[in-house]
Write a protein that holds these residues in place. Structure first.
Motif, PDB file in Angstrom:
ATOM      1  N   GLY A  95       6.365   1.264   1.008  1.00  0.00           N
ATOM      2  CA  GLY A  95       6.329  -0.182   1.140  1.00  0.00           C
ATOM      3  C   GLY A  95       5.095  -0.759   0.466  1.00  0.00           C
ATOM      4  O   GLY A  95       4.020  -0.179   0.526  1.00  0.00           O
ATOM      5  N   SER A 150       2.995  -4.598  -0.279  1.00  0.00           N
ATOM      6  CA  SER A 150       2.834  -5.976   0.155  1.00  0.00           C
ATOM      7  C   SER A 150       2.988  -6.899  -1.049  1.00  0.00           C
ATOM      8  O   SER A 150       2.339  -6.715  -2.070  1.00  0.00           O
ATOM      9  N   CYS A 167       6.356  -7.411   3.260  1.00  0.00           N
ATOM     10  CA  CYS A 167       6.522  -6.032   2.792  1.00  0.00           C
ATOM     11  C   CYS A 167       7.862  -5.873   2.080  1.00  0.00           C
ATOM     12  O   CYS A 167       8.881  -6.376   2.528  1.00  0.00           O
ATOM     13  N   TYR A 216      10.256  -2.754   0.666  1.00  0.00           N
ATOM     14  CA  TYR A 216      10.453  -1.305   0.738  1.00  0.00           C
ATOM     15  C   TYR A 216      11.453  -0.878  -0.319  1.00  0.00           C
ATOM     16  O   TYR A 216      12.385  -1.606  -0.648  1.00  0.00           O
ATOM     17  N   CYS A 245       2.377  -2.293   5.707  1.00  0.00           N
ATOM     18  CA  CYS A 245       3.716  -1.818   5.335  1.00  0.00           C
ATOM     19  C   CYS A 245       3.809  -0.346   5.706  1.00  0.00           C
ATOM     20  O   CYS A 245       3.696   0.538   4.859  1.00  0.00           O
TER      21      CYS A 245
END
Length: 184
Positions: free
Chosen positions: A31, A33, A44, A46, A133
């Motif tokens: 993850g 930011s 976040c 992913y 994250c």
């Protein structure tokens, strides 16, 4: 005598579980930011979530493998008693170790899959700390893979020792005494 078909089937299931656990370790989600389009909030993002599926697959294949071994050996507690000796003692020890390594492997795979599926959903304002994250730690699926391998090896040895200790239950049909010739 241990069933070669059963041992081959369990080996294949354990090998698939090991491969899936290694693949889950390699494909853990990460993850980062990001700033939103207006520049006010951070959130976040992913990448792929496939490691969760790999981890659950490894979990299920290992579970099926353990169920097959325990069903074939009647979970060591049901059925006819085993012959006393070294094979029975070895089977008891391997039974305990097999269950311990199995539970550790399943815990690692399940925890890794759950943690990999968790994604931080909140946002923070630009001037605040960026959101954490969080992802699954490196090595959780690898530990699960190692214990899958240990479980596979130990369960094969357990079933072989169990089969040796079970032996053939047919009684000896011959004469119990020593045969002698007639005295002249």
């Amino acid at each position: 005598m241990a069933s070669k078909l059963l041992l081959a089937t369990v080996f294949i299931f354990d090998l698939i579980a090991f491969g899936l656990a290694v693949a889950a370790e390699q494909r853990r989600s990460t993850g980062i930011s990001k700033l939103d389009s207006e520049g006010n909030y951070r959130y976040c993002v992913y990448d792929s979530d496939i490691a969760t599926g790999y981890g659950v697959g490894a979990f299920l294949f290992l579970l099926v493998s353990q169920v097959i071994i325990m069903a074939a050996s009647k979970c060591f507690c049901c059925g006819t008693p085993l012959k006393p000796g070294g094979s029975r003692a070895c089977a008891v020890l391997l039974f305990i170790i097999c269950w311990v390594t199995f539970l550790i492997a399943e815990a690692c795979l399940l925890a890794g899959s759950v943690r990999n599926a968790y994604h931080t959903k909140y946002t923070t304002q630009f001037f605040n700390q960026p959101p954490s994250c969080e992802t699954v730690r490196k090595g959780v699926f690898a530990a699960g893979a190692a214990f899958v391998l240990f479980t596979g090896i130990i369960s094969e040895f357990y079933y072989t020792s169990y089969s040796k200790a079970r032996g053939s239950s047919a009684p000896y049909g011959g004469e119990a005494g020593v045969g002698m010739a007639s005295y002249k």
